[in-house]
Design a protein around this motif. Structure first.
Motif: not given
Length: 332
Positions: A230-239, A215-228
């Motif tokens: 950046e991707k999280q920030s872009e995702f939140v902006s889209f939402i 539902m609205d509980d979401m988890v993202l995983w990535y191998s690099g801290k800084n890359e994650l």
């Protein structure tokens, strides 16, 4: 995705309406409104069919009540006749909603569910060193009616069906033009569909390698801290910009520190109950034993309530916690 058409006649089909009644009454056969509807079943189903043909039906006469577990929420119970309508629609529209879902979305889907989501999350915890957990502030209350309707228009073509969707959506609001009633079958599907747009953006545009949503509980995983980050920030902006939702502050951490998800904390080698789950377990057990000891429940009623509670704890490494608590209950 090609827009689905010619669904309305299938919704009207007498066999579908009868199946909708069977699903709507499941587990509620003894309730007065269900009993009254059943007494004149053929007449009521014929009336529903005519209402759908003419578009002359009433929506939104909700009965409201509050639940407090796992958190305080206002539940909206539709009249039984309206619940039959919801099932009739979802019986036919389910495959369309299903086609739009990504693989690792787990809420309100056949063959998915909470524990399947946890299994996948636990596997990702072992594979990736960093995670970011997100959820939406007051999700159901802040879903935008116009945005939801426009998204539905991308998947469904039949104007009569879209009109019914629009009327269901507008039958309830928490603020002007926003909110879905928690408790409706259609609300569960609409809410799961609403965030599926973000799922596709994350996987296809941002290209995150591992992601789960319940539902609205979401988890993202990535191998690099800084890359994650950046991707999280872009995702939140889209939402925020595309769906008009507010994301709570992110829970960003090393996988080794443990992921809080769906009532548990997932570590690399072990799964634990989170603090709130332990509190709920203790509170409910105390209440259940009290009802048994005071004669309000017999042993069967007690077992019916305790069994799923124990099953929830068994997914975690909580044997000692369970045994200690039950020993205290038996002694006290």
């Amino acid at each position: 995705m090609k827009r689905a058409d010619n669904l309305y006649e299938q919704i009207l089909d007498p066999d579908n309406l009868r199946l909708a009644f069977i699903k709507a009454k499941r587990g509620k056969e003894q309730k007065p409104d269900v009993y009254q509807y059943s007494k004149q079943l053929n007449s009521n189903l014929n009336d529903l069919s005519q209402q759908l043909i003419t578009g002359n039906f009433t929506l939104g006469n909700y009965h409201f009540f509050t639940i407090y577990e796992p958190k305080e929420r206002l539940i909206c119970a539709a009249p039984f006749a309206e619940r039959v309508l919801h099932h009739a629609i979802i019986n036919i529209c389910h495959p369309v909603f299903e086609r739009f879902q990504i693989r690792h979305s787990y809420a309100t889907r056949i063959g998915k569910g909470q524990y399947a989501a946890l299994d996948y999350a636990a596997a990702c915890q072992k594979k990736y060193p960093w995670f970011c957990k997100l959820d939406i502030r007051k999700y159901f209350d802040t879903i935008d009616h116009d945005t939801l309707y426009c998204l539905l228009c991308r998947c469904f073509k039949d104007e009569r069906l879209l009109n019914v969707f629009d009327r269901i959506i507008k039958s309830y609001q928490t603020s002007p033009g926003k909110g879905l009633p928690i408790g409706n079958l259609t609300s569960q599907y609409f809410a799961n569909f609403y965030l599926a747009v973000a799922d596709h953006f994350l996987l296809e545009k941002i290209q995150i390698p591992a992601y789960v949503r319940y539902m609205d509980d979401m988890v993202l995983w990535y191998s690099g801290k800084n890359e994650l980050l950046e991707k999280q920030s872009e995702f939140v902006s889209f939402i925020s910009q595309s769906l008009g939702l507010t994301v709570k502050p992110a829970c960003f951490n090393s996988a080794a520190k443990g992921l809080p998800f769906l009532g548990y904390v997932l570590f690399y080698e072990i799964i634990r109950l989170n603090k709130n789950s332990k509190k709920r377990f203790l509170s409910k057990c105390k209440n259940y034993y009290s009802r048994l000891n005071n004669g309000l429940w017999n042993q069967k009623e007690f077992a019916n309530h305790v069994t799923p509670l124990i099953a929830f704890t068994k997914y975690a490494n909580a044997h000692q916690f369970r045994q200690q608590h039950f020993a205290k209950m038996e002694a006290g």
